[in-house]
Design a protein around this motif. Structure first.
Motif, PDB file in Angstrom:
ATOM      1  N   ARG A   1      44.140 -53.254  13.164  1.00 20.72           N
ATOM      2  CA  ARG A   1      42.726 -52.937  13.454  1.00 20.72           C
ATOM      3  C   ARG A   1      42.262 -51.579  12.704  1.00 20.72           C
ATOM      4  O   ARG A   1      42.832 -50.677  12.265  1.00 20.72           O
ATOM      5  CB  ARG A   1      43.027 -52.627  15.033  1.00 20.72           C
ATOM      6  CG  ARG A   1      43.240 -53.603  15.913  1.00 20.72           C
ATOM      7  CD  ARG A   1      43.218 -53.205  17.418  1.00 20.72           C
ATOM      8  NE  ARG A   1      43.880 -52.198  17.808  1.00 20.72           N
ATOM      9  CZ  ARG A   1      43.495 -51.104  18.756  1.00 20.72           C
ATOM     10  NH1 ARG A   1      42.365 -51.800  19.620  1.00 20.72           N
ATOM     11  NH2 ARG A   1      43.949 -50.184  18.939  1.00 20.72           N
ATOM     12  N   TYR A   2      40.901 -51.980  12.360  1.00 21.21           N
ATOM     13  CA  TYR A   2      40.203 -50.689  11.624  1.00 21.21           C
ATOM     14  C   TYR A   2      39.120 -50.574  12.510  1.00 21.21           C
ATOM     15  O   TYR A   2      38.469 -51.330  13.166  1.00 21.21           O
ATOM     16  CB  TYR A   2      39.993 -51.300  10.095  1.00 21.21           C
ATOM     17  CG  TYR A   2      41.200 -51.339   9.522  1.00 21.21           C
ATOM     18  CD1 TYR A   2      41.723 -50.377   8.907  1.00 21.21           C
ATOM     19  CD2 TYR A   2      41.878 -52.614   9.540  1.00 21.21           C
ATOM     20  CE1 TYR A   2      42.746 -50.398   8.030  1.00 21.21           C
ATOM     21  CE2 TYR A   2      43.143 -52.807   8.887  1.00 21.21           C
ATOM     22  CZ  TYR A   2      43.651 -51.653   7.948  1.00 21.21           C
ATOM     23  OH  TYR A   2      44.842 -51.793   7.309  1.00 21.21           O
ATOM     24  N   GLY A   3      38.388 -49.428  11.996  1.00 19.35           N
ATOM     25  CA  GLY A   3      37.095 -49.074  12.868  1.00 19.35           C
ATOM     26  C   GLY A   3      35.991 -48.324  11.971  1.00 19.35           C
ATOM     27  O   GLY A   3      36.379 -47.734  10.884  1.00 19.35           O
ATOM     28  N   LEU A   4      35.086 -48.646  12.092  1.00 22.83           N
ATOM     29  CA  LEU A   4      33.581 -48.262  11.542  1.00 22.83           C
ATOM     30  C   LEU A   4      32.880 -47.529  12.244  1.00 22.83           C
ATOM     31  O   LEU A   4      32.748 -48.065  13.625  1.00 22.83           O
ATOM     32  CB  LEU A   4      32.582 -49.254  10.910  1.00 22.83           C
ATOM     33  CG  LEU A   4      33.108 -49.896   9.495  1.00 22.83           C
ATOM     34  CD1 LEU A   4      32.162 -51.307   9.116  1.00 22.83           C
ATOM     35  CD2 LEU A   4      33.245 -48.845   8.404  1.00 22.83           C
ATOM     36  N   PRO A   5      32.307 -46.285  12.261  1.00 16.61           N
ATOM     37  CA  PRO A   5      31.343 -45.612  12.924  1.00 16.61           C
ATOM     38  C   PRO A   5      30.132 -46.409  13.368  1.00 16.61           C
ATOM     39  O   PRO A   5      29.484 -47.068  12.620  1.00 16.61           O
ATOM     40  CB  PRO A   5      30.974 -44.317  12.020  1.00 16.61           C
ATOM     41  CG  PRO A   5      32.068 -44.047  11.055  1.00 16.61           C
ATOM     42  CD  PRO A   5      32.393 -45.564  10.904  1.00 16.61           C
ATOM     43  N   LEU A   6      30.068 -46.727  14.587  1.00 14.58           N
ATOM     44  CA  LEU A   6      29.024 -47.392  15.195  1.00 14.58           C
ATOM     45  C   LEU A   6      27.556 -47.321  14.448  1.00 14.58           C
ATOM     46  O   LEU A   6      26.753 -48.056  14.062  1.00 14.58           O
ATOM     47  CB  LEU A   6      28.820 -47.451  16.724  1.00 14.58           C
ATOM     48  CG  LEU A   6      28.115 -48.499  17.247  1.00 14.58           C
ATOM     49  CD1 LEU A   6      28.680 -49.915  16.796  1.00 14.58           C
ATOM     50  CD2 LEU A   6      28.202 -48.419  18.619  1.00 14.58           C
ATOM     51  N   ALA A   7      27.346 -45.908  14.177  1.00 18.93           N
ATOM     52  CA  ALA A   7      26.029 -45.653  13.671  1.00 18.93           C
ATOM     53  C   ALA A   7      25.709 -46.238  12.217  1.00 18.93           C
ATOM     54  O   ALA A   7      24.650 -46.355  11.654  1.00 18.93           O
ATOM     55  CB  ALA A   7      25.977 -44.042  13.445  1.00 18.93           C
ATOM     56  N   ALA A   8      26.764 -46.555  11.645  1.00 13.56           N
ATOM     57  CA  ALA A   8      26.702 -47.191  10.288  1.00 13.56           C
ATOM     58  C   ALA A   8      26.463 -48.503  10.250  1.00 13.56           C
ATOM     59  O   ALA A   8      25.979 -49.256   9.293  1.00 13.56           O
ATOM     60  CB  ALA A   8      27.718 -46.915   9.331  1.00 13.56           C
ATOM     61  N   VAL A   9      26.616 -49.254  11.532  1.00 15.87           N
ATOM     62  CA  VAL A   9      26.496 -50.636  11.551  1.00 15.87           C
ATOM     63  C   VAL A   9      25.162 -50.957  11.935  1.00 15.87           C
ATOM     64  O   VAL A   9      24.766 -50.622  12.969  1.00 15.87           O
ATOM     65  CB  VAL A   9      27.648 -51.348  12.496  1.00 15.87           C
ATOM     66  CG1 VAL A   9      27.390 -52.651  12.640  1.00 15.87           C
ATOM     67  CG2 VAL A   9      29.153 -50.968  12.033  1.00 15.87           C
ATOM     68  N   GLN A  10      24.449 -52.002  11.320  1.00 17.27           N
ATOM     69  CA  GLN A  10      23.011 -52.231  11.503  1.00 17.27           C
ATOM     70  C   GLN A  10      23.251 -53.404  12.452  1.00 17.27           C
ATOM     71  O   GLN A  10      22.336 -53.687  13.598  1.00 17.27           O
ATOM     72  CB  GLN A  10      22.412 -52.698  10.280  1.00 17.27           C
ATOM     73  CG  GLN A  10      21.812 -51.848   9.333  1.00 17.27           C
ATOM     74  CD  GLN A  10      21.058 -52.390   8.379  1.00 17.27           C
ATOM     75  OE1 GLN A  10      20.512 -53.338   8.255  1.00 17.27           O
ATOM     76  NE2 GLN A  10      20.846 -51.520   7.187  1.00 17.27           N
ATOM     77  N   ARG A  11      24.180 -54.571  12.221  1.00 15.23           N
ATOM     78  CA  ARG A  11      24.225 -55.670  13.040  1.00 15.23           C
ATOM     79  C   ARG A  11      25.394 -56.093  12.667  1.00 15.23           C
ATOM     80  O   ARG A  11      26.158 -56.207  11.658  1.00 15.23           O
ATOM     81  CB  ARG A  11      23.210 -56.591  12.528  1.00 15.23           C
ATOM     82  CG  ARG A  11      21.445 -56.531  12.977  1.00 15.23           C
ATOM     83  CD  ARG A  11      20.827 -57.607  13.002  1.00 15.23           C
ATOM     84  NE  ARG A  11      19.929 -57.346  11.578  1.00 15.23           N
ATOM     85  CZ  ARG A  11      19.272 -58.231  11.096  1.00 15.23           C
ATOM     86  NH1 ARG A  11      19.092 -59.332  11.699  1.00 15.23           N
ATOM     87  NH2 ARG A  11      18.686 -57.937   9.784  1.00 15.23           N
ATOM     88  N   VAL A  12      26.088 -57.401  13.774  1.00 15.96           N
ATOM     89  CA  VAL A  12      27.061 -57.964  13.382  1.00 15.96           C
ATOM     90  C   VAL A  12      26.456 -59.542  13.517  1.00 15.96           C
ATOM     91  O   VAL A  12      26.009 -59.826  14.261  1.00 15.96           O
ATOM     92  CB  VAL A  12      28.130 -57.857  14.710  1.00 15.96           C
ATOM     93  CG1 VAL A  12      29.137 -58.910  14.374  1.00 15.96           C
ATOM     94  CG2 VAL A  12      28.810 -56.547  14.566  1.00 15.96           C
ATOM     95  N   LEU A  13      26.669 -60.015  12.316  1.00 17.99           N
ATOM     96  CA  LEU A  13      26.162 -61.271  12.086  1.00 17.99           C
ATOM     97  C   LEU A  13      27.131 -62.321  12.106  1.00 17.99           C
ATOM     98  O   LEU A  13      28.398 -62.267  11.901  1.00 17.99           O
ATOM     99  CB  LEU A  13      25.473 -61.594  10.670  1.00 17.99           C
ATOM    100  CG  LEU A  13      24.432 -60.431  10.461  1.00 17.99           C
ATOM    101  CD1 LEU A  13      23.961 -60.309   9.147  1.00 17.99           C
ATOM    102  CD2 LEU A  13      23.171 -60.871  11.152  1.00 17.99           C
ATOM    103  N   PRO A  14      26.926 -63.709  12.826  1.00 20.26           N
ATOM    104  CA  PRO A  14      27.903 -64.633  12.575  1.00 20.26           C
ATOM    105  C   PRO A  14      28.068 -65.206  10.870  1.00 20.26           C
ATOM    106  O   PRO A  14      27.491 -64.763   9.955  1.00 20.26           O
ATOM    107  CB  PRO A  14      27.252 -66.015  13.217  1.00 20.26           C
ATOM    108  CG  PRO A  14      25.834 -65.592  13.100  1.00 20.26           C
ATOM    109  CD  PRO A  14      25.612 -64.260  13.160  1.00 20.26           C
ATOM    110  N   LEU A  15      29.168 -65.834  10.785  1.00 17.56           N
ATOM    111  CA  LEU A  15      29.605 -66.271   9.317  1.00 17.56           C
ATOM    112  C   LEU A  15      28.598 -67.092   9.015  1.00 17.56           C
ATOM    113  O   LEU A  15      27.942 -68.022   9.598  1.00 17.56           O
ATOM    114  CB  LEU A  15      30.809 -66.810   9.170  1.00 17.56           C
ATOM    115  CG  LEU A  15      31.329 -67.469   7.850  1.00 17.56           C
ATOM    116  CD1 LEU A  15      31.567 -66.073   6.957  1.00 17.56           C
ATOM    117  CD2 LEU A  15      32.655 -68.116   7.966  1.00 17.56           C
ATOM    118  N   MET A  16      27.918 -66.946   7.560  1.00 16.77           N
ATOM    119  CA  MET A  16      26.857 -67.971   7.195  1.00 16.77           C
ATOM    120  C   MET A  16      27.305 -68.173   5.737  1.00 16.77           C
ATOM    121  O   MET A  16      28.280 -67.565   5.162  1.00 16.77           O
ATOM    122  CB  MET A  16      25.423 -67.071   6.944  1.00 16.77           C
ATOM    123  CG  MET A  16      25.704 -65.970   6.353  1.00 16.77           C
ATOM    124  SD  MET A  16      24.038 -65.139   6.108  1.00 16.77           S
ATOM    125  CE  MET A  16      24.048 -64.226   8.007  1.00 16.77           C
TER     126      MET A  16
END
Length: 156
Positions: free
Chosen positions: A12-27
């Motif tokens: 498990r890894y983590g990114l600061p939530l402030a850096a994440v714009q969106r979580v997108l489905p695989l495309m």
């Protein structure tokens, strides 16, 4: 501190939530011939081309499996002393948002991977923070984020 927790393999890894714009489905991603292995391709985000990095590959493993729960994390990537860029991160599985006590973080002691930061433990095990600004080595960063004229082979 709130972090978005995701998996690379069983870890498990983590990114600061402030850096994440969106979580997108695989495309569907456009392949980039002759690109380094860590580059999964380009995604079309509302008409803009956004490079996508395979987190499994950039950490030295096999390509991320493309499954129902594979996601693309759209992040604000800013290299040291650089301009911000949209960047997609292909994550094998996203667990969700979690609170991490900043006081409970301890250094990882891993010098081989400069993008790996501090570690926190919880009932489910360890979560290691990803230092987003250190994720891309300088040659890969230069390849992905060339000035617009140079990206087409035209001097700017």
């Amino acid at each position: 501190m709130k972090v978005l927790v995701f998996h690379i393999g069983a870890d498990r890894y983590g990114l600061p939530l402030a850096a994440v714009q969106r979580v997108l489905p695989l495309m569907e991603l456009k392949a980039l011939p002759l690109a380094p292995d860590a580059v999964a391709g380009l995604m079309n985000l509302h008409g803009a081309s956004v490079p996508v990095i395979d987190l499994c590959r950039i950490s030295g493993g096999a390509a991320a499996p493309q499954q129902v729960d594979t996601r693309i994390l759209l992040v604000d990537y800013r290299a040291p002393q650089g301009e911000p860029h949209a960047l997609g991160l292909l994550a094998e599985k996203v667990q969700g948002v979690q609170d991490v006590d900043a006081a409970a973080l301890s250094p990882s002691g891993v010098a081989a991977a400069p993008f790996l930061g501090a570690v926190a433990g919880d009932a489910a095990g360890l979560v290691q923070l990803v230092r987003l600004e250190e994720l891309l080595p300088p040659p890969l960063r230069a390849l992905l984020f060339q000035p617009e004229g140079e990206a087409r082979g035209i001097p700017s």
